[in-house]
Design a protein around this motif. Structure first.
Motif, PDB file in Angstrom:
ATOM      1  N   HIS A 222       0.823  -1.207   0.000  1.00 17.24           N
ATOM      2  CA  HIS A 222       0.000   0.000   0.000  1.00 17.24           C
ATOM      3  C   HIS A 222       0.861   1.263   0.000  1.00 17.24           C
ATOM      4  CE1 HIS A 222      -3.249  -2.788   1.159  1.00 17.24           C
ATOM      5  NE2 HIS A 222      -4.070  -1.847   0.725  1.00 17.24           N
ATOM      6  N   SER A 223       1.934   1.238   0.778  1.00 14.82           N
ATOM      7  CA  SER A 223       2.789   2.433   0.869  1.00 14.82           C
ATOM      8  C   SER A 223       3.534   2.692  -0.438  1.00 14.82           C
ATOM      9  CB  SER A 223       3.788   2.284   2.021  1.00 14.82           C
ATOM     10  OG  SER A 223       3.114   2.246   3.264  1.00 14.82           O
ATOM     11  N   GLY A 226       1.131   3.945  -2.991  1.00 17.20           N
ATOM     12  CA  GLY A 226       0.764   5.347  -2.780  1.00 17.20           C
ATOM     13  C   GLY A 226       1.940   6.300  -2.840  1.00 17.20           C
ATOM     14  N   THR A 293      -1.813   2.290   3.826  1.00 16.26           N
ATOM     15  CA  THR A 293      -0.855   3.141   3.122  1.00 16.26           C
ATOM     16  C   THR A 293       0.062   3.846   4.118  1.00 16.26           C
ATOM     17  OG1 THR A 293      -2.481   3.515   1.383  1.00 16.26           O
ATOM     18  CG2 THR A 293      -0.615   5.024   1.460  1.00 16.26           C
TER      19      THR A 293
END
Length: 329
Positions: A222-223, A226, A293
């Protein structure tokens, strides 16, 4: 080749360490895999996996070890006080001096500081160095249980100061349901299930590691997806984590010496008081930071610290063991 592998393992560079690195690389290359939703999504699998990890952890806790450990209260008070008071207050002090409001690395550093001590590596290193093993087991066990309540309370203080939306009651209740209750049930079943857990300890360890790897993969996917790490000074963060570990390890050693602890107790203070748990950090973080995220970035300081405490802690344990052998000759 076997000798090299043995030396790397002593320094904490084992298969799980490489799997962690590989998991982060995989999340970077294929972030969509960790973001996918559905009945068999990683988030759903890890939700139940976390509860099982702590259920079996509860089974492993020996009532007799807890009872026998209560006598050395000064040692335990120092370790728990350092774990849950000195660590967070130190980061709050640095945050007040150098902190940047809204910076997720600072949030991750404080989360690291609020976590309980690790169990397995602390016990292993205390054993290698010739420390007080029963005291190490007692403190690691108590720290893990206390942290279920103390860690979210500290995070509530920090996030409230940051004006973040953090519902402390709902968070603690979620942790109680998913972590604390399974621990208690497992503890109550210790008498009947402990031998079974011992028999299949290797399989259960692999299961624990698989759940952690899935959590890490999901968070970093997620990180990365994003673009949360763009423009971040990760090298500088690693240096800060190195300084933090050295400061805490040195501080624990000096505190143990100032209180005139014997050699075994000083070693226990050194290792149990300077370590933080990646396992609990990963599993509790899923609840404390529901936005995956953000969670990946928050988790990075803990993963860097975890790596350093394994490598430097193992080297220190080996040095202390060698020193003890020379003294006994």
């Amino acid at each position: 080749m076997a000798s090299l592998k043995t030396q790397l393992a002593k320094a904490g560079i084992n298969n799980f360490f490489f799997l962690l690195l590989g998991t982060i690389l995989l999340a970077y290359l294929f972030p969509d895999w960790g973001i996918a939703r559905g009945d068999l999504s990683i988030d759903k699998l890890t939700y139940y996996g976390v509860s099982l990890i702590f259920f079996f952890y509860g089974v492993k806790i020996s009532p007799s070890t807890l009872r026998s450990g209560l006598s050395n209260w000064k040692l335990h008070l120092l370790i728990q006080g350092t774990t849950f008071l000195v660590f967070p207050l130190l980061i709050l002090l640095f945050y007040g001096l150098f902190g940047i409001e809204g910076n997720l690395f600072w949030l991750g550093a404080f989360y690291l500081a609020a976590l309980p001590s690790t169990v397995s590596s602390s016990v292993v290193m205390v054993s290698i160095a010739g420390g007080n093993l029963p005291a190490a087991i007692f403190n690691a066990s108590i720290s893990s249980i206390v942290g279920i309540l103390i860690t979210p309370l500290w995070m509530g203080v920090f996030l409230s100061a940051e004006n973040a939306d953090f519902e402390i009651f709902n968070t603690v209740w979620a942790l109680v349901q998913q972590i604390f209750i399974p621990v208690v049930i497992g503890f109550l079943l210790h008498k009947w299930l402990f031998s079974w857990v011992q028999t299949y300890s290797k399989i259960l360890k692999n299961f624990d590691q698989l759940v952690i790897l899935l959590i890490v993969f999901s968070a970093f996917s997620h990180s990365f997806g994003g673009n949360m790490f763009e423009g971040q000074n990760i090298l500088g963060l690693g240096l800060w984590m190195l300084l933090l570990f050295v400061f805490m390890a040195l501080g624990m050693y000096l505190l143990g010496r100032s209180l005139s602890f014997n050699r075994a107790d000083k070693i226990t203070v050194l290792f149990c008081g300077s370590k933080k748990s990646l396992v609990q950090g990963a599993v509790m973080g899923k609840i404390l930071f529901p936005d995956p995220t953000i969670f990946g970035v928050v988790l990075l300081p803990l993963m860097l610290y975890h790596t350093l405490q394994l490598i430097l802690g193992s080297a220190l344990a080996e040095r202390l063991a060698l020193q003890q052998n020379k003294e006994q000759v």
